[in-house]
Each structure stands twice: as C-alpha cells, then as structure tokens.
Design an enzyme around this catalytic site. Structure first.
Site, PDB file in Angstrom:
ATOM      1  N   GLU A 117      -5.347   1.644  -1.483  1.00  0.00           N
ATOM      2  CA  GLU A 117      -6.505   1.152  -0.769  1.00  0.00           C
ATOM      3  C   GLU A 117      -7.277  -0.049  -1.599  1.00  0.00           C
ATOM      4  O   GLU A 117      -8.052  -0.126  -1.852  1.00  0.00           O
ATOM      5  CB  GLU A 117      -7.659   2.092  -0.287  1.00  0.00           C
ATOM      6  CG  GLU A 117      -8.898   1.482   0.302  1.00  0.00           C
ATOM      7  CD  GLU A 117      -8.683   0.730   1.440  1.00  0.00           C
ATOM      8  OE1 GLU A 117      -7.626   0.774   2.182  1.00  0.00           O
ATOM      9  OE2 GLU A 117      -9.593   0.081   1.917  1.00  0.00           O
ATOM     10  N   TRP A 118      -6.224  -1.066  -1.954  1.00  0.00           N
ATOM     11  CA  TRP A 118      -6.565  -2.160  -2.789  1.00  0.00           C
ATOM     12  C   TRP A 118      -7.667  -2.117  -3.864  1.00  0.00           C
ATOM     13  O   TRP A 118      -7.086  -1.122  -4.758  1.00  0.00           O
ATOM     14  CB  TRP A 118      -7.252  -3.336  -1.656  1.00  0.00           C
ATOM     15  CG  TRP A 118      -6.176  -3.459  -0.323  1.00  0.00           C
ATOM     16  CD1 TRP A 118      -6.669  -2.977   1.003  1.00  0.00           C
ATOM     17  CD2 TRP A 118      -5.060  -3.910  -0.305  1.00  0.00           C
ATOM     18  NE1 TRP A 118      -5.439  -3.213   1.780  1.00  0.00           N
ATOM     19  CE2 TRP A 118      -4.444  -3.851   0.929  1.00  0.00           C
ATOM     20  CE3 TRP A 118      -4.216  -4.666  -1.380  1.00  0.00           C
ATOM     21  CZ2 TRP A 118      -3.178  -4.428   1.372  1.00  0.00           C
ATOM     22  CZ3 TRP A 118      -3.012  -4.839  -1.002  1.00  0.00           C
ATOM     23  CH2 TRP A 118      -2.416  -5.016   0.137  1.00  0.00           C
ATOM     24  N   GLU A 160      -5.332 -10.167   8.738  1.00  0.00           N
ATOM     25  CA  GLU A 160      -6.571 -10.334   8.502  1.00  0.00           C
ATOM     26  C   GLU A 160      -6.733 -11.576   7.440  1.00  0.00           C
ATOM     27  O   GLU A 160      -7.339 -11.676   6.273  1.00  0.00           O
ATOM     28  CB  GLU A 160      -7.276  -9.362   7.774  1.00  0.00           C
ATOM     29  CG  GLU A 160      -7.380  -8.098   8.593  1.00  0.00           C
ATOM     30  CD  GLU A 160      -7.977  -6.857   8.038  1.00  0.00           C
ATOM     31  OE1 GLU A 160      -8.035  -6.892   6.705  1.00  0.00           O
ATOM     32  OE2 GLU A 160      -8.329  -5.967   8.794  1.00  0.00           O
ATOM     33  N   GLN A 170       0.948  -1.255  -0.232  1.00  0.00           N
ATOM     34  CA  GLN A 170       0.164   0.016   0.099  1.00  0.00           C
ATOM     35  C   GLN A 170       0.936   1.299   0.016  1.00  0.00           C
ATOM     36  O   GLN A 170       0.308   2.318  -0.180  1.00  0.00           O
ATOM     37  CB  GLN A 170      -1.027  -0.071   1.103  1.00  0.00           C
ATOM     38  CG  GLN A 170      -1.827  -1.122   0.983  1.00  0.00           C
ATOM     39  CD  GLN A 170      -2.953  -1.173   2.229  1.00  0.00           C
ATOM     40  OE1 GLN A 170      -2.567  -1.800   3.358  1.00  0.00           O
ATOM     41  NE2 GLN A 170      -4.220  -0.486   2.278  1.00  0.00           N
ATOM     42  N   HIS A 217       0.957  -9.257   4.638  1.00  0.00           N
ATOM     43  CA  HIS A 217      -0.140  -8.317   4.486  1.00  0.00           C
ATOM     44  C   HIS A 217      -0.405  -8.513   2.913  1.00  0.00           C
ATOM     45  O   HIS A 217      -0.384  -7.289   2.219  1.00  0.00           O
ATOM     46  CB  HIS A 217       0.164  -6.813   5.051  1.00  0.00           C
ATOM     47  CG  HIS A 217      -1.024  -5.914   5.179  1.00  0.00           C
ATOM     48  ND1 HIS A 217      -1.251  -5.362   6.393  1.00  0.00           N
ATOM     49  CD2 HIS A 217      -2.113  -5.634   4.506  1.00  0.00           C
ATOM     50  CE1 HIS A 217      -2.278  -4.828   6.518  1.00  0.00           C
ATOM     51  NE2 HIS A 217      -2.873  -4.622   5.391  1.00  0.00           N
ATOM     52  N   GLU A 239      -5.485  -1.880  13.810  1.00  0.00           N
ATOM     53  CA  GLU A 239      -5.798  -1.022  12.913  1.00  0.00           C
ATOM     54  C   GLU A 239      -7.188  -0.450  13.281  1.00  0.00           C
ATOM     55  O   GLU A 239      -8.118  -1.327  13.893  1.00  0.00           O
ATOM     56  CB  GLU A 239      -6.059  -1.759  11.589  1.00  0.00           C
ATOM     57  CG  GLU A 239      -4.803  -2.039  10.819  1.00  0.00           C
ATOM     58  CD  GLU A 239      -5.116  -2.682   9.542  1.00  0.00           C
ATOM     59  OE1 GLU A 239      -6.341  -2.468   8.978  1.00  0.00           O
ATOM     60  OE2 GLU A 239      -4.311  -3.433   8.991  1.00  0.00           O
ATOM     61  N   ARG A 248       3.519   0.198  13.051  1.00  0.00           N
ATOM     62  CA  ARG A 248       3.225  -1.231  12.628  1.00  0.00           C
ATOM     63  C   ARG A 248       3.512  -1.190  10.811  1.00  0.00           C
ATOM     64  O   ARG A 248       2.577  -0.123  10.288  1.00  0.00           O
ATOM     65  CB  ARG A 248       1.759  -1.611  12.968  1.00  0.00           C
ATOM     66  CG  ARG A 248       1.460  -2.987  12.053  1.00  0.00           C
ATOM     67  CD  ARG A 248       0.131  -3.311  12.459  1.00  0.00           C
ATOM     68  NE  ARG A 248      -0.290  -4.673  11.985  1.00  0.00           N
ATOM     69  CZ  ARG A 248      -1.276  -4.725  10.924  1.00  0.00           C
ATOM     70  NH1 ARG A 248      -2.188  -3.942  10.934  1.00  0.00           N
ATOM     71  NH2 ARG A 248      -1.430  -5.951  10.353  1.00  0.00           N
ATOM     72  N   ASN A 294      -8.192  -5.704  14.005  1.00  0.00           N
ATOM     73  CA  ASN A 294      -8.470  -4.676  13.231  1.00  0.00           C
ATOM     74  C   ASN A 294      -9.843  -4.316  13.294  1.00  0.00           C
ATOM     75  O   ASN A 294     -10.661  -5.488  12.999  1.00  0.00           O
ATOM     76  CB  ASN A 294      -8.129  -5.045  11.610  1.00  0.00           C
ATOM     77  CG  ASN A 294      -6.637  -5.012  11.519  1.00  0.00           C
ATOM     78  OD1 ASN A 294      -5.664  -4.841  12.448  1.00  0.00           O
ATOM     79  ND2 ASN A 294      -6.144  -5.388  10.141  1.00  0.00           N
ATOM     80  N   TYR A 323     -13.151  -1.590  12.309  1.00  0.00           N
ATOM     81  CA  TYR A 323     -13.461  -0.219  11.772  1.00  0.00           C
ATOM     82  C   TYR A 323     -14.935   0.031  12.030  1.00  0.00           C
ATOM     83  O   TYR A 323     -15.248   1.277  11.905  1.00  0.00           O
ATOM     84  CB  TYR A 323     -13.325  -0.411  10.010  1.00  0.00           C
ATOM     85  CG  TYR A 323     -12.086  -0.540   9.792  1.00  0.00           C
ATOM     86  CD1 TYR A 323     -11.149   0.954   9.463  1.00  0.00           C
ATOM     87  CD2 TYR A 323     -11.048  -1.659   9.625  1.00  0.00           C
ATOM     88  CE1 TYR A 323      -9.777   0.845   9.337  1.00  0.00           C
ATOM     89  CE2 TYR A 323      -9.646  -1.566   9.627  1.00  0.00           C
ATOM     90  CZ  TYR A 323      -9.226  -0.479   9.363  1.00  0.00           C
ATOM     91  OH  TYR A 323      -7.673  -0.573   8.638  1.00  0.00           O
TER      92      TYR A 323
HETATM   93  C1  GBH Z   1      -8.230  -3.405   6.556  1.00  0.00           C
HETATM   94  O1  GBH Z   1      -8.852  -4.198   6.050  1.00  0.00           O
HETATM   95  C2  GBH Z   1      -6.708  -3.679   5.873  1.00  0.00           C
HETATM   96  O2  GBH Z   1      -5.676  -4.479   6.597  1.00  0.00           O
HETATM   97  C3  GBH Z   1      -5.871  -2.677   5.307  1.00  0.00           C
HETATM   98  O3  GBH Z   1      -4.871  -3.069   4.464  1.00  0.00           O
HETATM   99  C4  GBH Z   1      -7.039  -1.549   4.541  1.00  0.00           C
HETATM  100  O4  GBH Z   1      -6.528  -0.524   3.933  1.00  0.00           O
HETATM  101  C5  GBH Z   1      -8.026  -1.326   5.574  1.00  0.00           C
HETATM  102  O5  GBH Z   1      -8.556  -2.180   6.377  1.00  0.00           O
HETATM  103  C6  GBH Z   1      -8.907  -0.115   5.114  1.00  0.00           C
HETATM  104  O6  GBH Z   1      -9.849  -0.938   4.315  1.00  0.00           O
HETATM  105  O7  GBH Z   1     -16.220  -2.960  -0.735  1.00  0.00           O
HETATM  106  O8  GBH Z   1     -17.922  -4.123   0.621  1.00  0.00           O
HETATM  107  O9  GBH Z   1     -16.639  -5.461  -0.877  1.00  0.00           O
HETATM  108  C7  GBH Z   1     -10.235  -4.118   6.385  1.00  0.00           C
HETATM  109  C8  GBH Z   1     -11.215  -4.841   5.814  1.00  0.00           C
HETATM  110  C9  GBH Z   1     -11.421  -5.233   3.557  1.00  0.00           C
HETATM  111  C10 GBH Z   1     -13.068  -4.208   4.773  1.00  0.00           C
HETATM  112  C11 GBH Z   1     -12.026  -4.882   2.057  1.00  0.00           C
HETATM  113  C12 GBH Z   1     -13.718  -3.570   3.402  1.00  0.00           C
HETATM  114  C13 GBH Z   1     -14.391  -4.444   1.065  1.00  0.00           C
HETATM  115  C14 GBH Z   1     -15.662  -4.583   1.451  1.00  0.00           C
HETATM  116  N1  GBH Z   1     -11.796  -4.574   4.493  1.00  0.00           N
HETATM  117  N2  GBH Z   1     -13.690  -4.729   2.458  1.00  0.00           N
HETATM  118  S1  GBH Z   1     -16.546  -4.222  -0.090  1.00  0.00           S
END
Ligand code: GBH
Length: 519
Positions: free
Chosen positions: A467-468, A207, A60, A162, A417, A117, A348, A350
């Site tokens: 962000e993936w 995760e 990332q 990761h 996180e 981290r 983690n 959120y």
């Molecule tokens: C974490 O994943 C990761 O460890 C980190 O790398 C990432 O940047 C951070 O959170 C913020 O996302 O769009 O409905 O398909 C948290 C888990 C993975 C939750 C991806 C949301 C997509 C949901 N996240 N997921 S959706």
C-alpha cells in the site's frame, strides 16, 4: 444492529459453507446512517451485462522487481532509499504475483468475477522506458497472464500506468518533462500492438491527481519531489496530453481491428459542506470541480481546465506576487487534441469528506493544497477503516455518481476501485462486508433510481498488497496474504464470500422472495 447478510447459498468453492443467514428485516446497514430516505437498503439487481471485477496494480503485487530484464521503476528507487515507506518495506517481492499467476486466476474464479483489472509495469516491458529497450521476457509474462485469463473466461481491464515510471525517464525529469508525452505514446502503442487482440478495456492513467500531487508536490510518493505549488500542475499537464495522444493512437491505428475502449481512471471522494454557511457550500461546490474536474474536465468536456480552477490558481499566484499563473495553459490545438478522448469514465472512490471555506494568509504560499480556499475534514462519527483518510460513508458514492451525471452527462461509468483497509491479519472482516454491501447498494440506487449509467464495479483489492507509503500495514484484500511466508499464501476473507454472493445474485435478492421463487 445486525448485519444484512445474503449468505443463502453455500459457496462450496471456498471449501466450507457460509455464515448462516440472519434476519433480513433490517433496513439499514450502519447504526450511524439511518436516514430512511437516504440509507434504506434496496433489494434489487443489476442488468445482466453488469461487469463485476477485482483490481490490483503491478508494483503493489508482482514482486520480481529485477527479474528477466526488468528495469528499475521510481518505486524501486524510492522504496530502496529508506525512510520513505513504513518500516522501509519495499515491493521487491510483494505478493509474488509474477510467479503465482495460476493461484491469482483461481482466486478470481472463486469470486466469480467477470473481469480483472491489473496494470502493466512499463519498465518490465521497456526497461529504460523507450521503445529501443523492448524486453521480450516482460512482454511474455503479460501474454501468459492474458492467455490464462481468456481461458478462464475473465475479461481483462488493463491499466498502462499505475505509478511505476521507468527510473531512466525520471532521471530526465519524469512527468515534469514534456518529452514524456511521446515516450508514453510509444509505450501505449507497443502495448496496444502486443496485447490489444486480448484486451477490450484500456486505462491510460490511474489517478493522475494522486501521483502528481503525492509524487511531485508533497513528496510522500515516488519520485518524492517537493515542488510545492507547481510540480503537480506541471506534471499533470503532461499526463493530460500523454493520455490524449495515447487515445488518438488507439483510435487511429487499432480501434477498427481491436474494437476496444480507452479511458483514464479518476480519483474522487464525495464532498459535503461542513456547515450550512454560504462559504462552506460554495467551497463544497468547488471541490469536485477541482478534484475530479482538474483531469476529467479537459478530457470529457472541452480540452481545458475548469474555469474555477484557472481562476483560483491565477488569483493565488497573483496574491503571491507572480505575474503568470502557476497552472500551465493548453494551446488551442492542444485543446482540440484533448477534448473527447474517452470511451467511458473510470472512477476510483473510497470515502467522503467535509469541506469548509478557508481564506489563506497573505502573502500566499505556493501550494496546490492552499490554492482553492478550502479545508477538508471528516466526521468522527463515521465508521473508520485502518487508513487515516478512509471513513466509511456509503451514501457519498451515490451523490458523487449523481454529480458526474449532472456535469458530464450520460457517460458510461466503471467504478474501477472501491474498498477499505484493515490493519492486522484477520479473515473475519465484518466491517469490510458492510462496506461492500452498502457501497454497492448505493451504486445500485444511483443506477436504478437516478439513472446513472454505471456499467461495472471493481473491488480494491483482490488481495492484500504493497500500500505505497504505508507498506504492508494497511490491508485492502478480499484475500489475506501472509507476507511472512515466502510462499505468500492467500486466504479468502469473509468479505470474499460476501462479494461472491453479491456477484452470484447480480445484486441483492431478498431471501424471502428467493424462497418464494424456489418453491
Ligand atoms: C488508490 O489510491 C490507488 O489507486 C491504489 O493503488 C491504492 O492501493 C488504493 O487507492 C488504496 O489507497 O495518508 O492522508 O497522505 C487512492 C488514493 C492515495 C488516497 C494516497 C490516500 C494518502 C492520503 N489514495 N492517499 S494521506
């Protein structure tokens, strides 16, 4: 409702003084959450040794995707394919952290964190994934980073995995191939050997639930496979054994000399029943048992999946006409090898979701998502971040921490996180300030009132990053990064100042009481 501000001291390190303090009579941070028993703000502080930190991950932030002998990872392949990531963005350059080590450490010092981290890129260290491809240049990059952290007095917390698997290992099946247990163990062994004199806190996996479901089942993350109904179970099974092996290697070969701790990081939301119906209540009870328990239960409890998980997957498999469950089984000796392979729990967290009971149509479609007869949703009244899945629900964190204590006992917990996203460039991020204040306050209540053994907290993230699947469109940074500028300048947001203030006060000191003690 005014913002609860604790900006009493000018933090000159940021070059200008902070927003002046406002009235502190407010007992609630959010208009939406004003239950006096649940949401009243707590003016208290953390224990002196509480570990404040910020977090990032290699793919990332690093960029330099093919520099100095690094091999390609599944995320290089996936993002280069096109059509996978928002606007076909890639992590080729990301935040250029590979070349901006000094600035990143300066930011950590500005925040005043005690810990950083970050994760190691496996293909930077072992370009083809195996020990024979050892890449000294890649190893030296992390040694430089670790040395600089030590000089700055910042304790590293290092994640081995990761999500950036060496592509060569995906070419033989990735986590769906059992051989990954020994490849991962070799990699972990090399990292403990090379970096262990400077690292006391190790994370094997970030995760497991996310990279196995998104990567092997839904296909929205690398390697983009859609093995619905079994991909995540099979890949997850391998990661649990790989985690346990790595823990044992540390325990047997390194612990006596290096005195560190090793664990995994689990991702979990909090789950509230959508209605008061018995079905919804039972579904909400099942949710953490499955989501957190899938990986935490084998490692923390008895080396096996939670009973409810085995029961539901077996049943869904049967209704689908299968004679064997799609969830693999551990042998007795594997269970012994897995149980107890943790020195703390990384979490983690959120957001929070509602759970309702939903029985599925017959014959059953094989899918992790449908196996547990539940449906997730969120409340439109909850404050929204930029990510569609991320609503701001601070009290969920306290409930989740209470659940962990109740189910896994007095395990030391690091929140590895926690944070929220915005969509545009803006350093004035009032909602993120409220997010951090309220979530940290709920963690404080969990610790002081409920007796949960929380040892540290890492904000996600130190800076905006890749962000993936969302590319650079969802920004989680305490520091804003300008991705249009090749120099990738970083600018502190207002939330960086607010977080620094919390760290400096080691919690929340009521301005009134502060004045009194200063007189
Ligand atoms: C974490 O994943 C990761 O460890 C980190 O790398 C990432 O940047 C951070 O959170 C913020 O996302 O769009 O409905 O398909 C948290 C888990 C993975 C939750 C991806 C949301 C997509 C949901 N996240 N997921 S959706």
């Amino acid at each position: 409702m005014k913002l609860l501000t604790m900006f009493m001291l000018p933090l000159s390190i940021f070059g200008h003084s902070l927003v002046e303090s406002e009235s502190t009579d407010n007992k609630f941070i959010f208009d939406t959450f004003q239950d006096p028993k649940r949401d009243t703000f707590l003016w208290e502080t953390f224990p002196d040794d509480f570990l404040w930190g910020a977090a990032t991950a290699s793919y990332q932030i690093e960029g330099a995707w093919d520099a100095d002998g690094k091999g390609p990872s599944i995320w290089d392949t996936f993002s280069h394919e096109g059509g996978r990531v928002y606007q076909n963005q890639t992590g080729d350059e990301a935040c250029s952290s590979y070349n901006k080590l000094k600035r990143d450490i300066e930011m950590l010092q500005e925040l005043g964190v005690k810990s950083y981290r970050f994760s190691l890129s496996w293909p930077r260290i072992l370009p083809d994934g195996t020990a024979k491809s050892f890449n000294k240049a890649g190893v030296n990059y992390y040694k430089r980073l670790l040395d600089a952290l030590v000089r700055a007095g910042i304790e590293p917390m290092v994640t081995l995995y990761h999500w950036d698997l060496p592509q060569d290992l995906q070419d033989i099946g990735g986590w769906e191939n059992e051989m990954m247990v020994s490849y991962f163990s070799d990699y972990a062994d090399i990292c403990f050997r090379e970096f262990g004199n400077r690292v006391k806190l190790w994370i094997t996996f970030n995760e497991q639930i996310i990279f196995t479901t998104h990567g092997y089942e839904i296909g929205s993350h690398a390697p983009g496979l859609k093995h619905s109904g079994y991909g995540a179970y099979r890949a997850g099974h391998t990661t649990i054994k790989a985690h346990a092996q790595a823990w044992h290697i540390y325990d047997q070969k390194y612990r006596n000399k290096q005195h560190g701790k090793v664990s995994a990081v689990f991702q979990s939301s909090w789950f509230e029943p959508k209605t008061n119906s018995l079905g919804d209540k039972l579904a909400a009870k099942r949710a953490p048992e499955v989501v957190l328990g899938w990986f935490a239960h084998p490692i923390l409890v008895d080396g096996d999946y939670p009973a409810v998980m085995k029961e539901y997957v077996a049943n869904a498999s049967r209704l689908q006409g299968l004679t064997t469950s799609r969830l693999p089984e551990f042998t007795e000796s594997e269970k012994k090898m897995i149980a107890g392979t943790y020195d703390f729990l990384g979490l983690n967290h959120y957001t929070t979701t509602y759970v309702s009971h939903k029985a599925r149509a017959q014959p059953r479609v094989a899918s992790f998502d449908l196996d547990f007869d539940m449906e997730l949703s969120q409340d439109e009244a909850w404050p929204k971040a930029a990510s569609s899945w991320l609503k701001v629900v601070p009290w969920g964190l306290r409930r989740l921490l209470g659940w962990i204590k109740e189910n896994y006992g007095d395990v030391p917990i690091y929140i590895t996180e926690n944070g929220m996203s915005q969509s545009g460039m803006d350093t004035n991020d009032e909602l993120r300030i409220k997010y951090y204040q309220s979530y940290i306050n709920e963690m404080l209540k969990a610790h002081l009132i409920d007796g949960v053994n929380v040892k540290g907290y890492f904000a996600w993230s130190l800076m905006d990053n890749f962000e993936w699947a969302e590319g650079y469109s969802e920004k989680f940074g305490l520091y804003e990064v300008d991705f249009d500028d090749p120099k990738r300048p970083r600018t502190p947001r207002d939330s960086a100042r607010a977080y620094a203030e919390i760290i400096q006060n080691n919690g929340f000191i009521h301005p009134g009481s502060k004045e009194k003690t200063e007189l």
